[in-house]
Design an enzyme around this catalytic site. Structure first.
Site, PDB file in Angstrom:
ATOM      1  N   ASP A 105       5.356  -8.312   2.267  1.00 49.76           N
ATOM      2  CA  ASP A 105       6.369  -9.390   2.638  1.00 49.76           C
ATOM      3  C   ASP A 105       6.629  -9.178   4.197  1.00 49.76           C
ATOM      4  OD1 ASP A 105       8.853 -11.180   2.532  1.00 49.76           O
ATOM      5  OD2 ASP A 105      10.102  -9.436   2.030  1.00 49.76           O
ATOM      6  N   PHE A 108      11.994 -15.103  -3.822  1.00 43.05           N
ATOM      7  CA  PHE A 108      11.939 -13.730  -4.387  1.00 43.05           C
ATOM      8  C   PHE A 108      11.363 -13.681  -5.729  1.00 43.05           C
ATOM      9  CE2 PHE A 108      13.613  -9.684  -6.242  1.00 43.05           C
ATOM     10  CZ  PHE A 108      13.499  -8.786  -4.964  1.00 43.05           C
ATOM     11  N   ASP A 155       1.964  -4.398  -4.751  1.00 42.76           N
ATOM     12  CA  ASP A 155       2.347  -5.782  -5.337  1.00 42.76           C
ATOM     13  C   ASP A 155       2.694  -7.134  -4.704  1.00 42.76           C
ATOM     14  OD1 ASP A 155       4.599  -4.555  -4.136  1.00 42.76           O
ATOM     15  OD2 ASP A 155       5.913  -4.891  -6.140  1.00 42.76           O
ATOM     16  N   LYS A 180       3.396 -12.947   0.965  1.00 48.31           N
ATOM     17  CA  LYS A 180       4.359 -13.639   1.819  1.00 48.31           C
ATOM     18  C   LYS A 180       4.081 -14.015   3.097  1.00 48.31           C
ATOM     19  CE  LYS A 180       8.269 -12.824  -1.113  1.00 48.31           C
ATOM     20  NZ  LYS A 180       9.608 -12.491  -1.166  1.00 48.31           N
TER      21      LYS A 180
HETATM   22  P1  IMP Z   1       7.770  -5.557   2.979  1.00 55.63           P
HETATM   23  O1  IMP Z   1       8.084  -3.884   3.738  1.00 55.63           O
HETATM   24  O2  IMP Z   1       8.871  -6.190   3.463  1.00 55.63           O
HETATM   25  O3  IMP Z   1       6.571  -6.042   3.198  1.00 55.63           O
HETATM   26  O4  IMP Z   1       8.462  -5.191   1.609  1.00 55.63           O
HETATM   27  C1  IMP Z   1       7.274  -4.634   0.488  1.00 55.63           C
HETATM   28  C2  IMP Z   1       7.874  -4.387  -0.594  1.00 55.63           C
HETATM   29  O5  IMP Z   1       9.354  -5.056  -0.908  1.00 55.63           O
HETATM   30  C3  IMP Z   1       7.008  -4.710  -1.710  1.00 55.63           C
HETATM   31  O6  IMP Z   1       6.067  -3.698  -1.812  1.00 55.63           O
HETATM   32  C4  IMP Z   1       7.888  -4.883  -2.925  1.00 55.63           C
HETATM   33  O7  IMP Z   1       8.251  -3.775  -3.528  1.00 55.63           O
HETATM   34  C5  IMP Z   1       9.348  -5.343  -2.281  1.00 55.63           C
HETATM   35  N1  IMP Z   1       9.331  -6.799  -2.285  1.00 55.63           N
HETATM   36  C6  IMP Z   1       9.033  -7.945  -1.297  1.00 55.63           C
HETATM   37  N2  IMP Z   1       9.321  -9.190  -1.762  1.00 55.63           N
HETATM   38  C7  IMP Z   1       9.671  -8.877  -3.055  1.00 55.63           C
HETATM   39  C8  IMP Z   1       9.885  -9.935  -3.986  1.00 55.63           C
HETATM   40  O8  IMP Z   1       9.700 -11.146  -4.029  1.00 55.63           O
HETATM   41  N3  IMP Z   1      10.192  -9.452  -5.183  1.00 55.63           N
HETATM   42  C9  IMP Z   1      10.249  -8.110  -5.496  1.00 55.63           C
HETATM   43  N4  IMP Z   1      10.013  -7.267  -4.585  1.00 55.63           N
HETATM   44  C10 IMP Z   1       9.561  -7.507  -3.312  1.00 55.63           C
HETATM   45 MG    MG Z   2       5.832  -2.679  -3.615  1.00 53.83          MG
END
Ligand code: IMP
Ligand code: MG
Length: 168
Positions: free
Chosen positions: A100, A149, A97, A128
């Site tokens: 981040d 977010f 989805d 992001k």
């Molecule tokens: P990362 O490991 O920091 O890249 O985070 C990835 C996961 O965190 C994504 O697959 C989402 O499930 C969740 N996530 C990151 N940013 C958001 C957001 O803005 N809204 C909702 N879920 C998020």
């Molecule tokens: Mg996810």
């Protein structure tokens, strides 16, 4: 209920999903594909995307968490459910989805790469870039977004808003 601000409309999402499906499909040239959805956030995007792709497709899911009831990543990724399908010699497409920090994706790619796939690529609806900590990027990206977010179209805040057809 928090005040939501529309960021990406339903029609913008649908146009983007159709475009991504064409790009992805063109690359695999009718070869079988194993798509791996990252639960829970990607389930809506995955179900729309694969219905635009005319390839022999297998679907499996992984479930990881790093957010735990907050809007900031905890930094540690926990794997709750791995894939059951063999990936050996397969083209694997991870469907996210949102990318981040990149920690979740790094964990998944490492896990899949250790199982001798033919290829591993990633398609994400949202990116992001500004928040990236890990040296990783998705091959196909739907929308670049700011450090906000977001919820909707599968994405939640504390288990809510996943059913919104738009992103807010
Ligand atoms: P990362 O490991 O920091 O890249 O985070 C990835 C996961 O965190 C994504 O697959 C989402 O499930 C969740 N996530 C990151 N940013 C958001 C957001 O803005 N809204 C909702 N879920 C998020
Ligand atoms: Mg996810």
């Amino acid at each position: 209920m928090a005040t939501l601000k529309l960021l990406i409309s339903e029609s913008q999402i649908q146009e983007c999903v159709g475009r991504l499906a064409k790009l992805v499909q063109a690359d695999y040239q009718a070869q079988p594909l194993l798509v791996v959805g990252v639960l829970h956030g990607s389930f809506v995007f995955l179900s729309d995307l694969i219905r635009h792709m005319h390839l022999p497709i297998q679907v499996d899911f992984v479930r990881l968490s790093s957010y735990r009831r907050s809007t900031k990543s905890s930094g540690t990724v926990r794997l709750h459910h791995g894939i059951r399908t063999s990936v050996v010699c397969k083209n694997v497409l991870v469907i996210e989805d949102i990318v981040d920090s990149g920690q979740t994706l790094t964990t998944i790619i490492d896990m899949l790469s250790a199982r001798q796939p033919r290829t591993v690529e990633v398609v994400t609806l949202l990116n992001k870039e500004i928040r990236r900590e890990a040296n990783i990027t998705a091959r196909w990206i739907g929308f670049e977004i700011e450090d906000r977010f977001v919820v909707g179209y599968g994405m939640d805040l504390d288990h809510r808003y996943r059913n919104l057809p738009y992103i807010a």
